[in-house]
Motif scaffolding. Structure first.
Motif, PDB file in Angstrom:
ATOM      1  N   PHE A   1      42.610  36.786  33.634  1.00  0.00           N
ATOM      2  CA  PHE A   1      43.598  37.523  34.431  1.00  0.00           C
ATOM      3  C   PHE A   1      44.577  38.349  33.594  1.00  0.00           C
ATOM      4  CE2 PHE A   1      42.912  33.653  37.272  1.00  0.00           C
ATOM      5  CZ  PHE A   1      41.905  34.261  37.982  1.00  0.00           C
ATOM      6  N   GLY A   2      45.565  37.738  32.922  1.00  0.00           N
ATOM      7  CA  GLY A   2      46.568  38.521  32.204  1.00  0.00           C
ATOM      8  C   GLY A   2      47.433  39.318  33.151  1.00  0.00           C
ATOM      9  N   ALA A   3      48.091  40.346  32.619  1.00  0.00           N
ATOM     10  CA  ALA A   3      49.069  41.097  33.390  1.00  0.00           C
ATOM     11  C   ALA A   3      48.449  42.070  34.386  1.00  0.00           C
ATOM     12  CB  ALA A   3      50.004  41.863  32.439  1.00  0.00           C
ATOM     13  N   THR A   4      47.166  42.372  34.240  1.00  0.00           N
ATOM     14  CA  THR A   4      46.539  43.346  35.139  1.00  0.00           C
ATOM     15  C   THR A   4      46.164  42.745  36.483  1.00  0.00           C
ATOM     16  OG1 THR A   4      45.679  44.730  33.356  1.00  0.00           O
ATOM     17  CG2 THR A   4      44.521  44.826  35.458  1.00  0.00           C
ATOM     18  N   ASP A   5      45.561  41.562  36.473  1.00  0.00           N
ATOM     19  CA  ASP A   5      45.075  40.961  37.707  1.00  0.00           C
ATOM     20  C   ASP A   5      46.192  40.245  38.474  1.00  0.00           C
ATOM     21  OD1 ASP A   5      42.449  41.703  37.894  1.00  0.00           O
ATOM     22  OD2 ASP A   5      41.649  39.896  36.946  1.00  0.00           O
ATOM     23  N   ALA A   6      46.196  40.419  39.781  1.00  0.00           N
ATOM     24  CA  ALA A   6      47.092  39.676  40.670  1.00  0.00           C
ATOM     25  C   ALA A   6      46.195  39.026  41.727  1.00  0.00           C
ATOM     26  CB  ALA A   6      48.114  40.601  41.316  1.00  0.00           C
ATOM     27  N   PRO A   7      45.527  37.935  41.378  1.00  0.00           N
ATOM     28  CA  PRO A   7      44.442  37.428  42.227  1.00  0.00           C
ATOM     29  C   PRO A   7      44.855  36.982  43.616  1.00  0.00           C
ATOM     30  CG  PRO A   7      44.917  35.919  40.410  1.00  0.00           C
ATOM     31  CD  PRO A   7      45.658  37.174  40.126  1.00  0.00           C
ATOM     32  N   THR A   8      46.034  36.369  43.746  1.00  0.00           N
ATOM     33  CA  THR A   8      46.465  35.937  45.073  1.00  0.00           C
ATOM     34  C   THR A   8      46.850  37.131  45.928  1.00  0.00           C
ATOM     35  OG1 THR A   8      47.292  33.879  44.103  1.00  0.00           O
ATOM     36  CG2 THR A   8      48.027  34.406  46.332  1.00  0.00           C
ATOM     37  N   SER A   9      47.662  38.013  45.370  1.00  0.00           N
ATOM     38  CA  SER A   9      48.116  39.191  46.116  1.00  0.00           C
ATOM     39  C   SER A   9      46.963  40.109  46.499  1.00  0.00           C
ATOM     40  CB  SER A   9      49.141  39.968  45.293  1.00  0.00           C
ATOM     41  OG  SER A   9      50.296  39.201  45.063  1.00  0.00           O
ATOM     42  N   SER A  10      45.937  40.170  45.650  1.00  0.00           N
ATOM     43  CA  SER A  10      44.817  41.071  45.925  1.00  0.00           C
ATOM     44  C   SER A  10      43.783  40.457  46.860  1.00  0.00           C
ATOM     45  CB  SER A  10      44.138  41.482  44.617  1.00  0.00           C
ATOM     46  OG  SER A  10      43.541  40.364  43.984  1.00  0.00           O
ATOM     47  N   GLY A  11      43.977  39.187  47.225  1.00  0.00           N
ATOM     48  CA  GLY A  11      43.086  38.549  48.179  1.00  0.00           C
ATOM     49  C   GLY A  11      41.812  37.973  47.592  1.00  0.00           C
ATOM     50  N   ALA A  12      41.774  37.782  46.272  1.00  0.00           N
ATOM     51  CA  ALA A  12      40.591  37.202  45.655  1.00  0.00           C
ATOM     52  C   ALA A  12      40.406  35.762  46.130  1.00  0.00           C
ATOM     53  CB  ALA A  12      40.716  37.239  44.133  1.00  0.00           C
ATOM     54  N   ASP A  13      39.187  35.393  46.424  1.00  0.00           N
ATOM     55  CA  ASP A  13      38.905  34.027  46.864  1.00  0.00           C
ATOM     56  C   ASP A  13      38.918  33.103  45.649  1.00  0.00           C
ATOM     57  OD1 ASP A  13      37.764  32.112  49.015  1.00  0.00           O
ATOM     58  OD2 ASP A  13      36.420  31.888  47.297  1.00  0.00           O
ATOM     59  N   PRO A  14      39.733  32.052  45.643  1.00  0.00           N
ATOM     60  CA  PRO A  14      39.842  31.213  44.448  1.00  0.00           C
ATOM     61  C   PRO A  14      38.563  30.468  44.110  1.00  0.00           C
ATOM     62  CG  PRO A  14      41.054  30.235  46.287  1.00  0.00           C
ATOM     63  CD  PRO A  14      40.655  31.603  46.717  1.00  0.00           C
ATOM     64  N   THR A  15      37.816  30.076  45.111  1.00  0.00           N
ATOM     65  CA  THR A  15      36.595  29.308  44.857  1.00  0.00           C
ATOM     66  C   THR A  15      35.507  30.184  44.253  1.00  0.00           C
ATOM     67  OG1 THR A  15      37.106  27.770  46.654  1.00  0.00           O
ATOM     68  CG2 THR A  15      34.818  27.866  45.899  1.00  0.00           C
ATOM     69  N   SER A  16      35.250  31.319  44.860  1.00  0.00           N
ATOM     70  CA  SER A  16      34.204  32.196  44.325  1.00  0.00           C
ATOM     71  C   SER A  16      34.611  32.783  42.977  1.00  0.00           C
ATOM     72  CB  SER A  16      33.879  33.316  45.318  1.00  0.00           C
ATOM     73  OG  SER A  16      35.003  34.135  45.562  1.00  0.00           O
ATOM     74  N   THR A  17      35.899  33.076  42.809  1.00  0.00           N
ATOM     75  CA  THR A  17      36.369  33.584  41.518  1.00  0.00           C
ATOM     76  C   THR A  17      36.172  32.536  40.437  1.00  0.00           C
ATOM     77  OG1 THR A  17      38.022  34.976  42.614  1.00  0.00           O
ATOM     78  CG2 THR A  17      38.341  34.545  40.279  1.00  0.00           C
ATOM     79  N   ALA A  18      36.487  31.289  40.742  1.00  0.00           N
ATOM     80  CA  ALA A  18      36.284  30.208  39.778  1.00  0.00           C
ATOM     81  C   ALA A  18      34.807  30.049  39.437  1.00  0.00           C
ATOM     82  CB  ALA A  18      36.841  28.903  40.324  1.00  0.00           C
ATOM     83  N   ASN A  19      33.953  30.117  40.443  1.00  0.00           N
ATOM     84  CA  ASN A  19      32.514  29.981  40.195  1.00  0.00           C
ATOM     85  C   ASN A  19      31.998  31.088  39.284  1.00  0.00           C
ATOM     86  OD1 ASN A  19      32.245  27.667  41.750  1.00  0.00           O
ATOM     87  ND2 ASN A  19      31.693  28.788  43.613  1.00  0.00           N
ATOM     88  N   THR A  20      32.436  32.319  39.556  1.00  0.00           N
ATOM     89  CA  THR A  20      31.995  33.459  38.748  1.00  0.00           C
ATOM     90  C   THR A  20      32.483  33.335  37.310  1.00  0.00           C
ATOM     91  OG1 THR A  20      31.948  34.927  40.676  1.00  0.00           O
ATOM     92  CG2 THR A  20      32.088  35.967  38.516  1.00  0.00           C
ATOM     93  N   MET A  21      33.738  32.971  37.140  1.00  0.00           N
ATOM     94  CA  MET A  21      34.296  32.881  35.784  1.00  0.00           C
ATOM     95  C   MET A  21      33.714  31.706  35.012  1.00  0.00           C
ATOM     96  SD  MET A  21      38.255  34.128  36.155  1.00  0.00           S
ATOM     97  CE  MET A  21      38.573  35.909  36.326  1.00  0.00           C
ATOM     98  N   ALA A  22      33.505  30.589  35.677  1.00  0.00           N
ATOM     99  CA  ALA A  22      32.885  29.444  35.004  1.00  0.00           C
ATOM    100  C   ALA A  22      31.462  29.783  34.568  1.00  0.00           C
ATOM    101  CB  ALA A  22      32.895  28.236  35.928  1.00  0.00           C
ATOM    102  N   ALA A  23      30.733  30.493  35.420  1.00  0.00           N
ATOM    103  CA  ALA A  23      29.374  30.905  35.062  1.00  0.00           C
ATOM    104  C   ALA A  23      29.396  31.814  33.845  1.00  0.00           C
ATOM    105  CB  ALA A  23      28.708  31.599  36.251  1.00  0.00           C
ATOM    106  N   TRP A  24      30.399  32.698  33.764  1.00  0.00           N
ATOM    107  CA  TRP A  24      30.523  33.601  32.617  1.00  0.00           C
ATOM    108  C   TRP A  24      30.798  32.816  31.335  1.00  0.00           C
ATOM    109  CZ3 TRP A  24      33.715  35.263  28.740  1.00  0.00           C
ATOM    110  CH2 TRP A  24      33.467  36.529  28.195  1.00  0.00           C
ATOM    111  N   VAL A  25      31.665  31.822  31.421  1.00  0.00           N
ATOM    112  CA  VAL A  25      31.967  30.974  30.257  1.00  0.00           C
ATOM    113  C   VAL A  25      30.697  30.329  29.724  1.00  0.00           C
ATOM    114  CG1 VAL A  25      33.102  28.820  29.549  1.00  0.00           C
ATOM    115  CG2 VAL A  25      34.365  30.528  30.857  1.00  0.00           C
ATOM    116  N   LYS A  26      29.885  29.785  30.624  1.00  0.00           N
ATOM    117  CA  LYS A  26      28.656  29.109  30.201  1.00  0.00           C
ATOM    118  C   LYS A  26      27.598  30.117  29.753  1.00  0.00           C
ATOM    119  CE  LYS A  26      28.636  26.507  34.011  1.00  0.00           C
ATOM    120  NZ  LYS A  26      28.273  25.440  34.994  1.00  0.00           N
TER     121      LYS A  26
END
Length: 329
Positions: free
Chosen positions: A119-144
């Protein structure tokens, strides 16, 4: 921290904004054919010494040679956005699978975990309406997918947190819980990087801010890279208002005050900028002086560690100075 992009430059002009830099671009996730083993992963014991990297460095793609960061045990590639990797995280994907494997082996041999910061200073995930579950799944998959040791959550959605309606806290809790289903505790690092005032008992954060997050999912979080900077001209600039009594605009947000509010003391890393100008607008403490603060904290039972923004402004010599009195390299 100051971002490389226009987004973060603008946000750094606002009072009480995050210190971690914003990425300059984001691209779609890339595929990788090599398999990922988690058998050799481990979360480093305290003290942790964490350095972020977002800045373009001539001649270096991805992480620097381990010789440049002796004294650290966690290196955070910044950032992974909702839209995909940017800056140093993007550079990591641009290395070949063989090159990434070589770097990982070198870092592992040196006792340095390699993670990505989200995220950092660019992303505003709650305000932008990002789904926390799908975002977590996508980012965890990227880590692995890209064989990293974990993820740091640099959530800087200030509008959502300032609203004090509980939505930011719920978003963070759900996101953290889902990350842990994909990145099991003890096998992957999961840290957060909140600004220190979010731990203060303050009517501005009536929904609890990070005190609520810690109460809800603190057991899933390995440690906090607390940003003790960019929160006012005089805040967190002496050992006393960094460690004991914050005062100023954010009372209750010094290190031991946060612990007195119920947060595990040895999860609270002292986060500072590497330079007095360029890495943060305020909160800088010279390395030799900061070493004295670290020693004072250790003498009172703290041993969580230190975080810095960012490489190459703070490298091996910076952390050697900061560790000299309490945790000599």
């Amino acid at each position: 921290m100051f971002p490389l992009s226009l987004f973060s430059v603008l946000s750094s002009l606002l009072l009480f904004r995050g210190a971690l830099a914003a990425p300059s671009c984001g691209l779609a996730l890339e595929s990788r054919s090599t398999s990922t083993s988690i058998s050799k992963r481990a979360v480093p014991d305290a003290p942790r010494f964490v350095i972020y990297s977002d800045k373009w460095v001539s001649g270096i793609t991805g992480p620097p040679p381990v010789s440049d960061i002796v004294g650290y045990n966690v290196f955070a590639l910044s950032f992974l956005l909702i839209s995909g990797p940017a800056d140093k995280a993007l550079e990591w994907t641009q290395l070949s699978a063989d090159d990434r494997s070589t770097v990982k082996s070198q870092y592992s041999a040196a006792g340095i975990s390699l993670i990505v910061s989200a995220f950092g200073a660019t992303d505003a995930p709650t305000s932008s309406g990002a789904d926390p579950t799908s975002t977590a799944n996508t980012m965890a998959a990227w880590v692995k997918q890209f064989d990293l040791d974990g993820i740091d959550v640099d959530y800087e959605d200030f509008n959502a947190m300032d609203a004090s309606d509980g939505k930011a806290e719920v978003w963070l809790a759900t996101f953290t819980q889902q990350l842990r289903t994909q990145l099991p505790k003890g096998q992957f690092i999961l840290s957060h990087a909140p600004v220190a005032p979010w731990f203060s008992v303050n009517k501005l954060f009536s929904a609890g801010a990070y005190l609520k997050v810690d109460e809800t999912v603190g057991d899933l979080i390995d440690w906090y890279n607390v940003q003790f900077y960019n929160q006012g001209t005089d805040e967190y600039t002496t050992c006393d208002n960094l460690l004991n009594t914050a005062g100023g605009d954010w009372p209750g947000s010094a290190l031991f005050e946060i612990a007195a509010s119920g947060v595990d003391l040895n999860k609270l890393l002292i986060g500072k900028p590497g330079l007095s100008a360029g890495d943060a607008s305020s909160g800088y403490i010279a390395p030799d002086t900061l070493a004295g603060c670290v020693q004072q904290a250790k003498a009172k039972g703290w041993d969580a560690g230190v975080m810095v923004w960012e490489f190459p402004d703070a490298a091996a010599s910076w952390i050697a100075s900061v560790r000299a009195q309490a945790f000599p390299v």
